[in-house]
Design a protein around this motif. Structure first.
Motif, PDB file in Angstrom:
ATOM      1  N   MET A   1      39.571  31.606   2.887  1.00  0.00           N
ATOM      2  CA  MET A   1      39.913  30.903   1.652  1.00  0.00           C
ATOM      3  C   MET A   1      39.399  29.471   1.717  1.00  0.00           C
ATOM      4  O   MET A   1      39.552  28.784   2.716  1.00  0.00           O
ATOM      5  N   THR A   2      38.725  29.020   0.649  1.00  0.00           N
ATOM      6  CA  THR A   2      38.294  27.637   0.554  1.00  0.00           C
ATOM      7  C   THR A   2      38.968  26.991  -0.651  1.00  0.00           C
ATOM      8  O   THR A   2      39.534  27.666  -1.515  1.00  0.00           O
ATOM      9  N   THR A   3      38.886  25.688  -0.722  1.00  0.00           N
ATOM     10  CA  THR A   3      39.482  24.947  -1.824  1.00  0.00           C
ATOM     11  C   THR A   3      38.598  23.762  -2.135  1.00  0.00           C
ATOM     12  O   THR A   3      37.786  23.332  -1.301  1.00  0.00           O
ATOM     13  N   ASP A   4      38.713  23.225  -3.329  1.00  0.00           N
ATOM     14  CA  ASP A   4      37.948  22.038  -3.716  1.00  0.00           C
ATOM     15  C   ASP A   4      38.818  20.792  -3.778  1.00  0.00           C
ATOM     16  O   ASP A   4      38.296  19.703  -4.030  1.00  0.00           O
ATOM     17  N   ARG A   5      40.111  20.951  -3.573  1.00  0.00           N
ATOM     18  CA  ARG A   5      41.009  19.808  -3.618  1.00  0.00           C
ATOM     19  C   ARG A   5      42.094  19.967  -2.559  1.00  0.00           C
ATOM     20  O   ARG A   5      42.564  21.069  -2.301  1.00  0.00           O
ATOM     21  N   ILE A   6      42.484  18.835  -1.975  1.00  0.00           N
ATOM     22  CA  ILE A   6      43.635  18.838  -1.074  1.00  0.00           C
ATOM     23  C   ILE A   6      44.266  17.451  -1.111  1.00  0.00           C
ATOM     24  O   ILE A   6      43.564  16.444  -1.253  1.00  0.00           O
ATOM     25  N   SER A   7      45.562  17.425  -1.019  1.00  0.00           N
ATOM     26  CA  SER A   7      46.315  16.169  -0.998  1.00  0.00           C
ATOM     27  C   SER A   7      47.036  16.080   0.340  1.00  0.00           C
ATOM     28  O   SER A   7      47.835  16.963   0.680  1.00  0.00           O
ATOM     29  N   ILE A   8      46.732  15.037   1.102  1.00  0.00           N
ATOM     30  CA  ILE A   8      47.278  14.867   2.455  1.00  0.00           C
ATOM     31  C   ILE A   8      48.156  13.626   2.479  1.00  0.00           C
ATOM     32  O   ILE A   8      47.682  12.516   2.188  1.00  0.00           O
TER      33      ILE A   8
END
Length: 440
Positions: A1-8
């Protein structure tokens, strides 16, 4: 699974040595705040679960408590909220490592270990780590010390890491924040990857941690900078652009520097020591000098005037104007001032010892005796009040040195800064706290 957004989210926490339950509760609070702000992942500092490594090493009971507590916390991540990445001492194959532990989906999802080990440290070195997959992003996770040399970051980059994530626990030193940022920039240049670095904020024993967590883009720009010298949760938001991750500009609080940074570090260290060891307050001896006045100011700023008592211990060597200055210091700080004359004790010692030590150096004996009587009086009163005896340096047993190792020029700079400024987290009054005749 890939994503284009992440909030850390970067959670700079104040974790106490050995207080596993309280430390993990701090993580729970940070995770709840991060969830409310839409975070996918919460980064916590190195050694979050256990607090800073104790001088005597990790006791088996502490390691048991850490693993039990971390696994219980991991189970809570089955709720669909943010994943957690925390530092914890971790046993594997009978050896204790500096663990970097990913909690997600209700379990301990991934383990990595600190690679570089200082001589004498109570853990063993782990292998050079590979990336870990977190919500579709390959993070190059490492301990703070592992960033200081190229091998770990380079291996992570060559193994497919997309963002470097550093769990730090570096004690405060003047100029230390700038050095951490520069070290991070060097790795960003060498590896071509953006970086986030989270650091604790709080005092523990002789150590203090300043926080000031940050994020740096692959273009070497500072994208996020958290506040210093207090617990704080700051959010970093990332988007994929082709094969690169871009950190949006976020909260950026100017770093604390110079005399203010040193003053706040000393205050936070004193507060951490007193509060984490259960002291009701502090007792500070004053003799009208600059060092004692600064010690009292630090104690009041750390604990509040209501928890600090200053103590005058006049004897034959006490000048009236110096005692007046000590009383004025207490009044400026707004704390209680008690006077205990030491002459009755000196006379009693003289009566006991004079027949035995006749012919000795009377002046030297008197000087040494006055110092010892004052030290015993301070320690006894502090113990009776369940308070911490605070002195500039060389405290009595069980006491606390407010600023040991700070040279005379820096002491004057600290007093000048504090008389002209206050800052977030300081509990003392605004304005002058050291009399002009004492501090200039």
């Amino acid at each position: 699974m890939t994503t284009d957004r992440i909030s850390i989210a970067l959670a700079q926490l104040d974790c106490a040595e050995g207080a596993v339950t309280a430390n993990l509760d701090r993580v729970r609070t940070a995770r709840a705040e991060a969830a409310a702000r839409g975070a996918d992942l919460v980064l916590c500092p190195e050694w979050t679960a256990s607090g800073p490594p104790p001088d005597g090493g990790f006791a088996p009971a502490l390691l048991d408590a850490v693993e039990e507590g971390v696994r219980a916390l991991a189970a809570e991540t089955a709720d669909g909220g943010p994943a957690l990445l925390i530092g914890a001492p971790w046993r594997q194959d009978g050896r204790t490592h500096g663990g970097l532990v990913l909690l997600d989906g209700g379990a301990v999802a991934t383990l990595r270990f600190r690679h570089h080990r200082p001589e004498g440290a109570p853990f063993v070195a782990g292998p050079v780590p590979g990336p870990m997959s977190v919500r579709g992003v390959r993070l190059g996770v490492m301990a703070g010390a592992d960033l200081e040399s190229l091998d770990v970051a380079e291996t992570l980059a060559e193994s497919g890491a997309e963002i470097l994530a550093v769990l730090d626990a570096e004690p405060f030193a003047p100029g230390g924040h700038d050095r951490r940022v520069q070290a991070a920039v060097v790795r960003v240049i060498e590896c071509g990857l953006p970086l986030v670095r989270v650091n604790p904020a709080g005092g523990q024993g002789r150590r203090v941690f300043e926080g000031a967590s940050f994020a740096i883009g692959a273009d070497r720009s500072l994208r996020v900078q958290a506040t210093a010298f207090e617990e704080h949760l700051v959010l970093t938001r990332w988007e994929r652009d082709d094969d690169a991750w871009i950190c949006a500009e976020g909260e950026r609080i100017a770093p604390t520097e110079g005399a203010e940074a040193l003053y706040r570090a000393l205050t936070l260290r004193l507060a951490g020591h007193a509060n984490k060891n259960g002291f009701a307050g502090a007792v500070v001896p004053l003799n009208g000098g600059l060092d004692g006045a600064l010690s009292a100011a630090l104690a009041v700023d750390a604990l509040g005037a209501e928890r600090v008592r200053v103590l005058l211990l006049p004897g034959p060597d006490s000048a009236a104007d110096r005692l007046d200055d000590a009383v004025e210091t207490a009044e400026l700080l707004g704390c209680r001032c008690d006077r205990v004359a030491i002459e009755p004790a000196l006379r009693a010692f003289d009566s006991m010892l004079a027949p035995i030590i006749a012919g000795g150096d009377a002046d030297a004996l008197d000087t040494g005796l006055r110092a010892r009587v004052r030290a015993v009086t301070l320690a006894t009163l502090a113990e009776g009040m369940a308070a911490l005896a605070v002195t500039p340096a060389d405290p009595p047993p069980g006491g606390f040195a407010a600023f040991a190792g700070v040279d005379a020029a820096a002491v004057r700079d600290l007093v000048r800064w504090r008389n002209a400024h206050s800052a977030p987290g300081l509990r003392g009054p605004a304005g002058r706290v050291v009399p002009a005749r004492v501090g200039g």
